[in-house]
Design a protein around this motif. Structure first.
Motif, PDB file in Angstrom:
ATOM      1  N   PHE A  23       0.837  -1.202   0.000  1.00 48.53           N
ATOM      2  CA  PHE A  23       0.000   0.000   0.000  1.00 48.53           C
ATOM      3  C   PHE A  23       0.878   1.261   0.000  1.00 48.53           C
ATOM      4  O   PHE A  23       0.478   2.289  -0.530  1.00 48.53           O
ATOM      5  CB  PHE A  23      -0.954   0.000   1.195  1.00 48.53           C
ATOM      6  N   GLU A  24       2.062   1.164   0.583  1.00 49.00           N
ATOM      7  CA  GLU A  24       2.996   2.297   0.581  1.00 49.00           C
ATOM      8  C   GLU A  24       3.750   2.405  -0.739  1.00 49.00           C
ATOM      9  O   GLU A  24       3.931   3.489  -1.274  1.00 49.00           O
ATOM     10  CB  GLU A  24       3.995   2.160   1.731  1.00 49.00           C
ATOM     11  N   THR A  25       4.197   1.268  -1.273  1.00 47.66           N
ATOM     12  CA  THR A  25       5.037   1.267  -2.478  1.00 47.66           C
ATOM     13  C   THR A  25       4.229   1.266  -3.765  1.00 47.66           C
ATOM     14  O   THR A  25       4.752   1.644  -4.812  1.00 47.66           O
ATOM     15  CB  THR A  25       5.963   0.042  -2.489  1.00 47.66           C
ATOM     16  N   GLN A  26       2.995   0.799  -3.713  1.00 51.44           N
ATOM     17  CA  GLN A  26       2.134   0.611  -4.876  1.00 51.44           C
ATOM     18  C   GLN A  26       2.785  -0.296  -5.924  1.00 51.44           C
ATOM     19  O   GLN A  26       2.524  -0.168  -7.124  1.00 51.44           O
ATOM     20  CB  GLN A  26       1.715   1.946  -5.489  1.00 51.44           C
ATOM     21  N   ASP A  27       3.599  -1.236  -5.484  1.00 49.71           N
ATOM     22  CA  ASP A  27       4.302  -2.168  -6.360  1.00 49.71           C
ATOM     23  C   ASP A  27       3.385  -3.351  -6.676  1.00 49.71           C
ATOM     24  O   ASP A  27       3.321  -4.316  -5.929  1.00 49.71           O
ATOM     25  CB  ASP A  27       5.588  -2.633  -5.673  1.00 49.71           C
ATOM     26  N   VAL A  28       2.660  -3.274  -7.794  1.00 50.27           N
ATOM     27  CA  VAL A  28       1.706  -4.331  -8.131  1.00 50.27           C
ATOM     28  C   VAL A  28       2.400  -5.636  -8.523  1.00 50.27           C
ATOM     29  O   VAL A  28       1.786  -6.702  -8.438  1.00 50.27           O
ATOM     30  CB  VAL A  28       0.702  -3.872  -9.215  1.00 50.27           C
ATOM     31  N   GLU A  29       3.660  -5.572  -8.932  1.00 44.83           N
ATOM     32  CA  GLU A  29       4.397  -6.811  -9.194  1.00 44.83           C
ATOM     33  C   GLU A  29       4.639  -7.567  -7.894  1.00 44.83           C
ATOM     34  O   GLU A  29       4.508  -8.794  -7.853  1.00 44.83           O
ATOM     35  CB  GLU A  29       5.716  -6.515  -9.913  1.00 44.83           C
ATOM     36  N   GLU A  30       4.987  -6.861  -6.828  1.00 42.36           N
ATOM     37  CA  GLU A  30       5.137  -7.522  -5.532  1.00 42.36           C
ATOM     38  C   GLU A  30       3.787  -8.029  -5.039  1.00 42.36           C
ATOM     39  O   GLU A  30       3.698  -9.110  -4.473  1.00 42.36           O
ATOM     40  CB  GLU A  30       5.773  -6.601  -4.490  1.00 42.36           C
ATOM     41  N   LEU A  31       2.724  -7.263  -5.259  1.00 38.92           N
ATOM     42  CA  LEU A  31       1.383  -7.711  -4.891  1.00 38.92           C
ATOM     43  C   LEU A  31       1.087  -9.061  -5.540  1.00 38.92           C
ATOM     44  O   LEU A  31       0.569  -9.970  -4.887  1.00 38.92           O
ATOM     45  CB  LEU A  31       0.341  -6.671  -5.314  1.00 38.92           C
ATOM     46  N   ALA A  32       1.451  -9.217  -6.806  1.00 34.98           N
ATOM     47  CA  ALA A  32       1.203 -10.472  -7.521  1.00 34.98           C
ATOM     48  C   ALA A  32       1.985 -11.637  -6.911  1.00 34.98           C
ATOM     49  O   ALA A  32       1.528 -12.778  -6.969  1.00 34.98           O
ATOM     50  CB  ALA A  32       1.556 -10.312  -8.999  1.00 34.98           C
ATOM     51  N   GLU A  33       3.123 -11.362  -6.323  1.00 40.22           N
ATOM     52  CA  GLU A  33       3.899 -12.412  -5.645  1.00 40.22           C
ATOM     53  C   GLU A  33       3.237 -12.860  -4.347  1.00 40.22           C
ATOM     54  O   GLU A  33       3.426 -13.990  -3.912  1.00 40.22           O
ATOM     55  CB  GLU A  33       5.305 -11.908  -5.306  1.00 40.22           C
ATOM     56  N   LEU A  34       2.478 -11.969  -3.731  1.00 39.81           N
ATOM     57  CA  LEU A  34       1.957 -12.206  -2.384  1.00 39.81           C
ATOM     58  C   LEU A  34       0.503 -12.644  -2.346  1.00 39.81           C
ATOM     59  O   LEU A  34       0.063 -13.256  -1.374  1.00 39.81           O
ATOM     60  CB  LEU A  34       2.104 -10.921  -1.552  1.00 39.81           C
ATOM     61  N   VAL A  35      -0.262 -12.310  -3.379  1.00 36.36           N
ATOM     62  CA  VAL A  35      -1.701 -12.555  -3.391  1.00 36.36           C
ATOM     63  C   VAL A  35      -2.038 -13.461  -4.570  1.00 36.36           C
ATOM     64  O   VAL A  35      -1.667 -13.167  -5.715  1.00 36.36           O
ATOM     65  CB  VAL A  35      -2.478 -11.221  -3.498  1.00 36.36           C
ATOM     66  N   ALA A  36      -2.759 -14.543  -4.293  1.00 31.96           N
ATOM     67  CA  ALA A  36      -3.157 -15.467  -5.351  1.00 31.96           C
ATOM     68  C   ALA A  36      -4.055 -14.759  -6.364  1.00 31.96           C
ATOM     69  O   ALA A  36      -4.837 -13.870  -6.009  1.00 31.96           O
ATOM     70  CB  ALA A  36      -3.898 -16.656  -4.743  1.00 31.96           C
ATOM     71  N   GLU A  37      -3.944 -15.151  -7.617  1.00 36.60           N
ATOM     72  CA  GLU A  37      -4.755 -14.554  -8.693  1.00 36.60           C
ATOM     73  C   GLU A  37      -6.250 -14.697  -8.390  1.00 36.60           C
ATOM     74  O   GLU A  37      -7.031 -13.794  -8.648  1.00 36.60           O
ATOM     75  CB  GLU A  37      -4.429 -15.228 -10.032  1.00 36.60           C
ATOM     76  N   ASP A  38      -6.638 -15.827  -7.807  1.00 39.58           N
ATOM     77  CA  ASP A  38      -8.050 -16.096  -7.529  1.00 39.58           C
ATOM     78  C   ASP A  38      -8.419 -15.885  -6.059  1.00 39.58           C
ATOM     79  O   ASP A  38      -9.329 -16.521  -5.530  1.00 39.58           O
ATOM     80  CB  ASP A  38      -8.405 -17.518  -7.960  1.00 39.58           C
ATOM     81  N   VAL A  39      -7.734 -14.958  -5.395  1.00 41.22           N
ATOM     82  CA  VAL A  39      -7.972 -14.667  -3.980  1.00 41.22           C
ATOM     83  C   VAL A  39      -9.458 -14.388  -3.744  1.00 41.22           C
ATOM     84  O   VAL A  39     -10.126 -13.758  -4.563  1.00 41.22           O
ATOM     85  CB  VAL A  39      -7.100 -13.484  -3.488  1.00 41.22           C
ATOM     86  N   ARG A  52      -7.590  -8.419  -8.735  1.00 42.08           N
ATOM     87  CA  ARG A  52      -7.888  -7.040  -9.159  1.00 42.08           C
ATOM     88  C   ARG A  52      -8.543  -6.236  -8.047  1.00 42.08           C
ATOM     89  O   ARG A  52      -8.415  -5.015  -8.019  1.00 42.08           O
ATOM     90  CB  ARG A  52      -8.741  -7.045 -10.414  1.00 42.08           C
ATOM     91  N   TYR A  53      -9.231  -6.886  -7.101  1.00 38.35           N
ATOM     92  CA  TYR A  53      -9.879  -6.148  -6.014  1.00 38.35           C
ATOM     93  C   TYR A  53      -8.866  -5.561  -5.033  1.00 38.35           C
ATOM     94  O   TYR A  53      -8.916  -4.354  -4.767  1.00 38.35           O
ATOM     95  CB  TYR A  53     -10.929  -7.018  -5.328  1.00 38.35           C
ATOM     96  N   ARG A 111       1.272 -17.477  -0.053  1.00 42.40           N
ATOM     97  CA  ARG A 111       0.440 -16.474  -0.725  1.00 42.40           C
ATOM     98  C   ARG A 111      -0.886 -16.324   0.005  1.00 42.40           C
ATOM     99  O   ARG A 111      -1.428 -17.269   0.565  1.00 42.40           O
ATOM    100  CB  ARG A 111       0.150 -16.874  -2.162  1.00 42.40           C
ATOM    101  N   ILE A 112      -1.419 -15.121  -0.055  1.00 39.38           N
ATOM    102  CA  ILE A 112      -2.735 -14.851   0.521  1.00 39.38           C
ATOM    103  C   ILE A 112      -3.774 -15.409  -0.453  1.00 39.38           C
ATOM    104  O   ILE A 112      -3.804 -15.025  -1.629  1.00 39.38           O
ATOM    105  CB  ILE A 112      -2.941 -13.344   0.739  1.00 39.38           C
ATOM    106  N   VAL A 113      -4.626 -16.330   0.049  1.00 35.79           N
ATOM    107  CA  VAL A 113      -5.636 -16.950  -0.808  1.00 35.79           C
ATOM    108  C   VAL A 113      -7.054 -16.511  -0.444  1.00 35.79           C
ATOM    109  O   VAL A 113      -7.985 -16.711  -1.230  1.00 35.79           O
ATOM    110  CB  VAL A 113      -5.538 -18.492  -0.783  1.00 35.79           C
ATOM    111  N   GLU A 114      -7.202 -15.905   0.745  1.00 38.30           N
ATOM    112  CA  GLU A 114      -8.522 -15.447   1.165  1.00 38.30           C
ATOM    113  C   GLU A 114      -8.353 -14.455   2.294  1.00 38.30           C
ATOM    114  O   GLU A 114      -7.445 -14.597   3.108  1.00 38.30           O
ATOM    115  CB  GLU A 114      -9.356 -16.639   1.645  1.00 38.30           C
ATOM    116  N   PHE A 115      -9.211 -13.427   2.319  1.00 31.12           N
ATOM    117  CA  PHE A 115      -9.219 -12.562   3.492  1.00 31.12           C
ATOM    118  C   PHE A 115     -10.589 -11.964   3.735  1.00 31.12           C
ATOM    119  O   PHE A 115     -11.412 -11.841   2.839  1.00 31.12           O
ATOM    120  CB  PHE A 115      -8.109 -11.506   3.475  1.00 31.12           C
ATOM    121  N   TRP A 116     -10.797 -11.682   5.009  1.00 29.07           N
ATOM    122  CA  TRP A 116     -12.025 -11.082   5.518  1.00 29.07           C
ATOM    123  C   TRP A 116     -11.617  -9.814   6.228  1.00 29.07           C
ATOM    124  O   TRP A 116     -10.561  -9.767   6.847  1.00 29.07           O
ATOM    125  CB  TRP A 116     -12.696 -11.976   6.559  1.00 29.07           C
TER     126      TRP A 116
END
Length: 138
Positions: A23-39, A52-53, A111-116
């Motif tokens: 959220f600080e860096t806005q690095d969407v490539e790093e986001l893709a490493e950390l969050v599953a595509e189908d989260v 995308r959410y 990787r993050i696969v789900e969150f509430w």
């Protein structure tokens, strides 16, 4: 690396800390490493699926220079719970706005696969002058 319960919990906590830093860096490539595509994402009355959410949240127009403070974090196995405060620069007014939240993350294979979770969006909008300070009666 050890697969002890404590080691797994700490690795998952590190993934969530890195995710919050995005959220600080806005690095969407790093986001893709950390969050599953189908989260799976649950909150604010929605149940949606797809990276995308969270990416849209990271790249919110009109809010810049995000600073993240982790207020509390608890990790156990594949679950990480975080209470946090986000402080943004509101581009239109030039003021800083804060938003608190609590989220529960489920991870698999690093990787993050789900969150509430819920964030105080009303408080953020109130600070920006976009909603009334007092909620009118229903």
């Amino acid at each position: 690396m050890s697969d002890s319960p404590d080691a797994i919990s700490e690795r998952n906590a590190d993934v969530v800390r890195r995710y919050l830093r995005v959220f600080e860096t806005q690095d969407v490539e790093e986001l893709a490493e950390l969050v599953a595509e189908d989260v799976l994402v649950h909150g604010a009355g929605q149940h949606v699926q797809g990276r995308r959410y969270p990416e849209a949240s990271v790249l919110t127009p009109g809010l810049s220079n995000c600073r993240v403070r982790v207020d509390d974090l608890f990790a156990a196995g594949d679950r990480v719970i975080v209470a946090f405060t986000l402080t943004y620069h509101h581009d239109r007014t030039g003021r800083d706005l804060t938003m608190t939240g609590v989220k529960s993350y489920r991870l698999r294979a690093g990787r993050i696969v789900e969150f509430w979770g819920e964030t105080d969006l009303h408080g953020l909008l109130r600070q920006a002058g976009l909603v009334p300070a007092q909620i009118p009666p229903f």
